[in-house]
Scaffold this active site. Structure first.
Site, PDB file in Angstrom:
ATOM      1  N   CYS A 257       0.697  -1.124  -0.046  1.00  0.00           N
ATOM      2  CA  CYS A 257       0.072   0.131   0.026  1.00  0.00           C
ATOM      3  C   CYS A 257       0.745   1.080  -0.030  1.00  0.00           C
ATOM      4  O   CYS A 257       1.468   1.514  -0.991  1.00  0.00           O
ATOM      5  CB  CYS A 257      -0.826   0.058   1.159  1.00  0.00           C
ATOM      6  N   HIS A 341      -3.705  -4.842  -0.017  1.00  0.00           N
ATOM      7  CA  HIS A 341      -3.451  -5.623   1.457  1.00  0.00           C
ATOM      8  C   HIS A 341      -3.644  -6.970   1.517  1.00  0.00           C
ATOM      9  O   HIS A 341      -4.589  -7.602   1.595  1.00  0.00           O
ATOM     10  CB  HIS A 341      -4.552  -4.952   2.485  1.00  0.00           C
ATOM     11  N   GLU A 343      -3.020  -9.214   3.610  1.00  0.00           N
ATOM     12  CA  GLU A 343      -3.545  -9.964   4.793  1.00  0.00           C
ATOM     13  C   GLU A 343      -5.032  -9.889   4.626  1.00  0.00           C
ATOM     14  O   GLU A 343      -5.992 -10.654   5.318  1.00  0.00           O
ATOM     15  CB  GLU A 343      -2.927  -9.515   5.953  1.00  0.00           C
TER      16      GLU A 343
END
Length: 363
Positions: A257, A341, A343
């Site tokens: 990011c 992202h 995760e």
């Protein structure tokens, strides 16, 4: 009786609705954006990457499972405001402790419901992200419009200092011989830290203003550059530190990011503001090295200009919606980054392999 509220956009469009959350608050302002995530509103509210923004949920019914103590991505919400079509008056979930309205009220976040979010999102897609104000006061529409147009633009704002940790801290629980990763916190989500730990890394989380010398003193095995809010080009301390980390050629580096954008800038590339950004848990990205498509979780308003990047870098991931840069790696150094992202909290988990690749780089 519900308290009335207005959403005023800088283009002069005004929406009438009802206030919830911190309804005693007279006004809140920020950049109005939207997310296409269907669920995960608590993770969205507490994602520091949303600092300075008023977030619109495109899914019409929000709040039906309340709020709990487990789904927080940071210590508190960092959004400036919240917009929903319909607020669920009743919530039900075995983990919930309070309603979403109570959660926002206790965190001093003013929100608005009962407006046509489809119309709002179409405006944002056509005109781009706009400055806006949610107001419960008795000012005239014209006065609120003037106040909206005086809000700062997102371009040029370094918001990382308002969301980063105030001091360094360690996350232990693993053997001393486990790879030691320094995480530079530009507004990190808790699930990023959980993922790094789950993959076997000992972590030292450091503030966004950390210098190269402070990092080098810890002799880490690798560096992780986190997500975060604002304009990457304005994060001058971060760019300078990352430049020195790259120049040292000592550390494997993984950026996501904002970390991806700062790494690009440190390598000599440029970034630019997207029209309305990428926010949601369903963005298709092609891994150019494998040919596989990943459905990804995203939250960013800026992107990398690939034609400004040096020849020493290889484009590895591409957004299939608009062909923007979603990832790259250095051809010679153990450095790579993605714009999304990995995760994915909330969202799909098919990008988890990136954490494994980072661990392999550290040996």
């Amino acid at each position: 009786m519900k308290k009335q509220a207005r959403l005023v956009l800088e283009n002069g469009v005004i929406f009438q609705g009802n206030a919830f959350g911190a309804t005693e608050k007279l006004r809140t302002g920020g950049e109005v954006v939207f997310t296409t995530s269907i669920t995960g509103y608590q993770e969205i509210l507490t994602d520091p990457s949303y600092a300075g923004q008023i977030v619109t949920m495109t899914n019409p019914l929000i709040g039906n499972y309340g709020a709990n103590n487990e789904d927080l991505e940071s210590t508190k919400p960092f959004v400036s405001g919240f917009i929903v079509r319909e607020l669920a008056e009743e919530y039900s979930n075995w983990r919930s402790k309070e309603s979403i309205s109570q959660f926002l009220e206790s965190n001093d976040i003013l929100a608005i419901e009962g407006i046509d979010t489809r119309k709002l999102v179409r405006i944002l897609r056509t005109e781009g992200a706009l400055r806006g104000i949610i107001s419960t006061d008795d000012k005239t529409d014209l006065e609120l419009l003037e106040a909206t147009r005086k809000l700062p633009l997102m371009t040029g704002l370094d918001l990382t200092k308002g969301v980063t940790t105030s001091k360094s801290y360690e996350i232990n629980g693993l053997p001393e011989n486990a790879p030691h990763v320094v995480v530079i916190d530009y507004g990190i989500k808790q699930n990023i830290l959980h993922k790094l730990k789950d993959h076997g890394a000992r972590l030292t989380v450091m503030p966004s203003t950390t210098s190269f010398d402070e990092i080098a003193e810890l002799t880490p095995n690798g560096i992780f550059l986190s997500n975060g809010p604002g304009d990457p080009d304005a994060v001058k301390d971060g760019i300078e530190t990352v430049k020195q980390l790259v120049k040292s050629e000592k550390y494997p580096i993984f950026g996501i990011c904002l970390g991806n954008q700062l790494l690009s800038l440190a390598l000599g590339g440029e970034t630019y503001k997207l029209k309305f950004g990428h926010r949601g848990a369903n963005h298709p990205v092609k891994n150019l090295r494998t040919g596989k498509i990943e459905i990804t979780s995203q939250n960013h308003g800026f992107a990398v200009k690939w034609d400004t990047m040096p020849d020493s870098c290889e484009l590895t991931h591409l957004n299939l919606n608009d062909q923007t840069v979603e990832g790259f790696r250095h051809k010679e150094l153990p450095i790579f980054a993605v714009q999304y992202h990995p995760e994915a909290s909330p969202g799909p988990h098919e990008s988890d392999y990136l954490f494994g690749e980072f661990m392999e780089m550290m040996g």
